[in-house]
Motif scaffolding. Structure first.
Motif, PDB file in Angstrom:
ATOM      1  N   MET A  57       0.832  -1.222   0.000  1.00 29.16           N
ATOM      2  CA  MET A  57       0.000   0.000   0.000  1.00 29.16           C
ATOM      3  C   MET A  57       0.857   1.258   0.000  1.00 29.16           C
ATOM      4  SD  MET A  57      -2.908  -1.068  -0.394  1.00 29.16           S
ATOM      5  CE  MET A  57      -3.650   0.545  -0.477  1.00 29.16           C
ATOM      6  N   LYS A  58       1.926   1.209   0.805  1.00 33.40           N
ATOM      7  CA  LYS A  58       2.828   2.371   0.867  1.00 33.40           C
ATOM      8  C   LYS A  58       3.402   2.635  -0.529  1.00 33.40           C
ATOM      9  CE  LYS A  58       6.473   3.994   3.896  1.00 33.40           C
ATOM     10  NZ  LYS A  58       7.875   3.633   3.723  1.00 33.40           N
ATOM     11  N   ASN A  59       3.819   1.551  -1.181  1.00 34.77           N
ATOM     12  CA  ASN A  59       4.385   1.692  -2.530  1.00 34.77           C
ATOM     13  C   ASN A  59       3.353   2.238  -3.512  1.00 34.77           C
ATOM     14  OD1 ASN A  59       6.735   0.674  -1.551  1.00 34.77           O
ATOM     15  ND2 ASN A  59       6.689  -1.245  -2.694  1.00 34.77           N
ATOM     16  N   LEU A  60       2.137   1.691  -3.456  1.00 33.30           N
ATOM     17  CA  LEU A  60       1.116   2.118  -4.430  1.00 33.30           C
ATOM     18  C   LEU A  60       0.783   3.597  -4.295  1.00 33.30           C
ATOM     19  CD1 LEU A  60      -1.317  -0.939  -4.391  1.00 33.30           C
ATOM     20  CD2 LEU A  60       0.158  -0.208  -6.276  1.00 33.30           C
ATOM     21  N   LYS A  61       0.878   4.095  -3.060  1.00 33.01           N
ATOM     22  CA  LYS A  61       0.594   5.523  -2.871  1.00 33.01           C
ATOM     23  C   LYS A  61       1.689   6.376  -3.495  1.00 33.01           C
ATOM     24  CE  LYS A  61      -2.436   4.727   0.950  1.00 33.01           C
ATOM     25  NZ  LYS A  61      -2.389   4.240   2.319  1.00 33.01           N
ATOM     26  N   ALA A  62       2.919   5.850  -3.490  1.00 29.86           N
ATOM     27  CA  ALA A  62       4.043   6.596  -4.060  1.00 29.86           C
ATOM     28  C   ALA A  62       4.170   6.359  -5.559  1.00 29.86           C
ATOM     29  CB  ALA A  62       5.338   6.172  -3.367  1.00 29.86           C
ATOM     30  N   ASN A  63       3.742   5.180  -5.996  1.00 30.20           N
ATOM     31  CA  ASN A  63       3.922   4.780  -7.397  1.00 30.20           C
ATOM     32  C   ASN A  63       2.789   3.794  -7.730  1.00 30.20           C
ATOM     33  OD1 ASN A  63       4.632   3.490  -9.764  1.00 30.20           O
ATOM     34  ND2 ASN A  63       6.776   3.194  -9.213  1.00 30.20           N
ATOM     35  N   PRO A  64       1.829   4.190  -8.570  1.00 32.37           N
ATOM     36  CA  PRO A  64       0.626   3.369  -8.773  1.00 32.37           C
ATOM     37  C   PRO A  64       0.833   2.103  -9.600  1.00 32.37           C
ATOM     38  CG  PRO A  64       0.556   5.292 -10.195  1.00 32.37           C
ATOM     39  CD  PRO A  64       1.795   5.442  -9.335  1.00 32.37           C
ATOM     40  N   ARG A  65       2.039   1.916 -10.146  1.00 27.47           N
ATOM     41  CA  ARG A  65       2.219   0.762 -11.036  1.00 27.47           C
ATOM     42  C   ARG A  65       2.356  -0.537 -10.250  1.00 27.47           C
ATOM     43  NH1 ARG A  65       6.456   3.126 -15.279  1.00 27.47           N
ATOM     44  NH2 ARG A  65       6.921   4.452 -13.515  1.00 27.47           N
ATOM     45  N   ALA A  66       1.724  -1.606 -10.783  1.00 31.34           N
ATOM     46  CA  ALA A  66       1.757  -2.907 -10.100  1.00 31.34           C
ATOM     47  C   ALA A  66       1.750  -4.013 -11.136  1.00 31.34           C
ATOM     48  CB  ALA A  66       0.532  -3.052  -9.196  1.00 31.34           C
ATOM     49  N   VAL A  67       2.206  -5.199 -10.719  1.00 39.26           N
ATOM     50  CA  VAL A  67       2.102  -6.373 -11.597  1.00 39.26           C
ATOM     51  C   VAL A  67       1.609  -7.552 -10.763  1.00 39.26           C
ATOM     52  CG1 VAL A  67       4.589  -6.874 -11.307  1.00 39.26           C
ATOM     53  CG2 VAL A  67       3.323  -7.901 -13.215  1.00 39.26           C
ATOM     54  N   PHE A  68       0.670  -8.295 -11.349  1.00 41.69           N
ATOM     55  CA  PHE A  68       0.116  -9.483 -10.696  1.00 41.69           C
ATOM     56  C   PHE A  68       0.599 -10.697 -11.466  1.00 41.69           C
ATOM     57  CE2 PHE A  68      -2.774  -5.952 -10.228  1.00 41.69           C
ATOM     58  CZ  PHE A  68      -2.920  -5.909  -8.851  1.00 41.69           C
ATOM     59  N   SER A  69       1.049 -11.701 -10.726  1.00 41.91           N
ATOM     60  CA  SER A  69       1.551 -12.896 -11.396  1.00 41.91           C
ATOM     61  C   SER A  69       0.812 -14.118 -10.884  1.00 41.91           C
ATOM     62  CB  SER A  69       3.048 -13.001 -11.103  1.00 41.91           C
ATOM     63  OG  SER A  69       3.481 -14.310 -11.258  1.00 41.91           O
ATOM     64  N   VAL A  70       0.377 -14.973 -11.820  1.00 42.01           N
ATOM     65  CA  VAL A  70      -0.228 -16.238 -11.410  1.00 42.01           C
ATOM     66  C   VAL A  70       0.418 -17.356 -12.215  1.00 42.01           C
ATOM     67  CG1 VAL A  70      -2.180 -16.111 -13.043  1.00 42.01           C
ATOM     68  CG2 VAL A  70      -2.407 -17.472 -10.984  1.00 42.01           C
ATOM     69  N   VAL A  71       0.774 -18.434 -11.521  1.00 41.96           N
ATOM     70  CA  VAL A  71       1.300 -19.620 -12.203  1.00 41.96           C
ATOM     71  C   VAL A  71       0.366 -20.762 -11.866  1.00 41.96           C
ATOM     72  CG1 VAL A  71       3.220 -21.240 -12.391  1.00 41.96           C
ATOM     73  CG2 VAL A  71       3.677 -18.800 -12.128  1.00 41.96           C
ATOM     74  N   THR A  72      -0.184 -21.384 -12.902  1.00 41.06           N
ATOM     75  CA  THR A  72      -1.228 -22.383 -12.664  1.00 41.06           C
ATOM     76  C   THR A  72      -0.691 -23.783 -12.882  1.00 41.06           C
ATOM     77  OG1 THR A  72      -1.841 -22.161 -14.961  1.00 41.06           O
ATOM     78  CG2 THR A  72      -3.123 -20.890 -13.398  1.00 41.06           C
ATOM     79  N   ARG A  73      -0.847 -24.619 -11.893  1.00 39.71           N
ATOM     80  CA  ARG A  73      -0.576 -26.062 -11.995  1.00 39.71           C
ATOM     81  C   ARG A  73       0.440 -26.454 -13.073  1.00 39.71           C
ATOM     82  NH1 ARG A  73      -6.718 -26.476 -11.310  1.00 39.71           N
ATOM     83  NH2 ARG A  73      -6.635 -25.666 -13.381  1.00 39.71           N
ATOM     84  N   PRO A  74       1.702 -26.134 -12.893  1.00 34.74           N
ATOM     85  CA  PRO A  74       2.659 -26.539 -13.935  1.00 34.74           C
ATOM     86  C   PRO A  74       2.738 -28.060 -14.046  1.00 34.74           C
ATOM     87  CG  PRO A  74       3.785 -25.548 -12.056  1.00 34.74           C
ATOM     88  CD  PRO A  74       2.324 -25.444 -11.782  1.00 34.74           C
ATOM     89  N   LYS A  75       2.641 -28.542 -15.288  1.00 29.23           N
ATOM     90  CA  LYS A  75       2.788 -29.991 -15.508  1.00 29.23           C
ATOM     91  C   LYS A  75       4.209 -30.183 -16.040  1.00 29.23           C
ATOM     92  CE  LYS A  75      -2.065 -30.526 -16.471  1.00 29.23           C
ATOM     93  NZ  LYS A  75      -2.707 -29.470 -17.268  1.00 29.23           N
ATOM     94  N   LEU A  76       5.123 -30.507 -15.110  1.00 21.89           N
ATOM     95  CA  LEU A  76       6.534 -30.463 -15.456  1.00 21.89           C
ATOM     96  C   LEU A  76       6.889 -31.474 -16.536  1.00 21.89           C
ATOM     97  CD1 LEU A  76       8.104 -29.749 -11.974  1.00 21.89           C
ATOM     98  CD2 LEU A  76       7.780 -28.186 -13.876  1.00 21.89           C
ATOM     99  N   ARG A  77       6.260 -32.657 -16.470  1.00 21.90           N
ATOM    100  CA  ARG A  77       6.554 -33.682 -17.476  1.00 21.90           C
ATOM    101  C   ARG A  77       6.190 -33.173 -18.881  1.00 21.90           C
ATOM    102  NH1 ARG A  77       7.372 -39.235 -16.731  1.00 21.90           N
ATOM    103  NH2 ARG A  77       6.708 -39.107 -14.575  1.00 21.90           N
ATOM    104  N   ALA A  78       4.977 -32.563 -18.965  1.00 20.07           N
ATOM    105  CA  ALA A  78       4.522 -32.038 -20.257  1.00 20.07           C
ATOM    106  C   ALA A  78       5.391 -30.859 -20.690  1.00 20.07           C
ATOM    107  CB  ALA A  78       3.060 -31.613 -20.149  1.00 20.07           C
ATOM    108  N   LEU A  79       5.859 -30.112 -19.698  1.00 21.80           N
ATOM    109  CA  LEU A  79       6.666 -28.925 -20.003  1.00 21.80           C
ATOM    110  C   LEU A  79       7.974 -29.310 -20.706  1.00 21.80           C
ATOM    111  CD1 LEU A  79       6.836 -25.876 -19.596  1.00 21.80           C
ATOM    112  CD2 LEU A  79       7.953 -26.295 -17.414  1.00 21.80           C
ATOM    113  N   LEU A  80       8.531 -30.472 -20.311  1.00 27.12           N
ATOM    114  CA  LEU A  80       9.782 -30.909 -20.927  1.00 27.12           C
ATOM    115  C   LEU A  80       9.573 -31.213 -22.412  1.00 27.12           C
ATOM    116  CD1 LEU A  80      11.125 -33.166 -18.044  1.00 27.12           C
ATOM    117  CD2 LEU A  80      11.874 -30.875 -18.674  1.00 27.12           C
ATOM    118  N   LYS A  81       8.328 -31.620 -22.761  1.00 31.24           N
ATOM    119  CA  LYS A  81       8.042 -31.942 -24.174  1.00 31.24           C
ATOM    120  C   LYS A  81       7.593 -30.703 -24.946  1.00 31.24           C
ATOM    121  CE  LYS A  81       6.707 -36.699 -23.422  1.00 31.24           C
ATOM    122  NZ  LYS A  81       5.568 -37.378 -22.861  1.00 31.24           N
TER     123      LYS A  81
END
Ligand SMILES: Cc1cc2nc3c(=O)[nH]c(=O)nc-3n(C[C@H](O)[C@H](O)[C@H](O)COP(=O)(O)O)c2cc1C
Length: 147
Positions: A57-81
């Motif tokens: 909140m302190k940061n947002l008051k000084a600088n309104p920029r933000a980034v939201f990150s979501v990582v959903t259920r990585p399927k590592l086996r499939a990722l290798l392929k």
């Protein structure tokens, strides 16, 4: 944007899946915090229910920029392929306003209830009443996939 919204809505807090919010202070020092309540409302808007989030909140008051990150259920086996498998999103935006009404907090909490197991939903409502204070609104400026 439907896929981005679905990715944020699909997280299961009980499985340790979380969203992160990144902000910067006036000098550019970064901060990241875990948040469970981020929701993509539409193509242009993100909501977040705020309880404490002191530094964020302190940061947002000084600088309104933000980034939201979501990582959903990585399927590592499939990722290798398939290295192009979609694993989530980064949503960039700008803090635009706050709704402090109890109704807004309650409505927003109802919209993210599916992230919790059915049996915990009633206690979550109690937790929200006691601990979460306002709904923050952000305007989306860009989106990048995680792959
Ligand atoms: C899984 C998880 C979900 C959380 N969700 C929220 C949330 O939706 N809103 C909120 O205000 N705090 C939430 N918190 C608490 C903040 O992450 C915590 O207050 C943090 O210390 C704030 O960091 P900051 O001071 O760097 O902003 C959550 C914490 C965890 C572990």
């Amino acid at each position: 944007m439907d896929a981005v919204k679905a990715a944020f809505d699909s997280i299961k807090l009980i499985k340790g899946q979380i969203i992160s919010v990144g902000t910067c202070d006036a000098d550019g020092n970064p901060n990241v915090a875990p948040v469970g309540s981020v929701r993509i409302v539409d193509d242009r808007t993100v909501h977040l229910i705020q309880g404490e989030l002191g530094r964020t909140m302190k940061n947002l008051k000084a600088n309104p920029r933000a980034v939201f990150s979501v990582v959903t259920r990585p399927k590592l086996r499939a990722l290798l392929k398939d290295k192009d498998q979609n694993l989530g999103y980064r949503v960039y935006g700008r803090f635009t306003g706050v709704d402090e009404s109890k109704e807004a907090v309650r409505d927003e909490a109802d919209k993210i209830l599916s992230r919790l197991p059915f049996l915990l939903r009633r206690s979550f409502r109690g937790f929200v009443e006691k601990n979460l204070k306002r709904v923050l609104e952000f305007e989306i400026t860009s989106v990048r996939a995680v792959s």
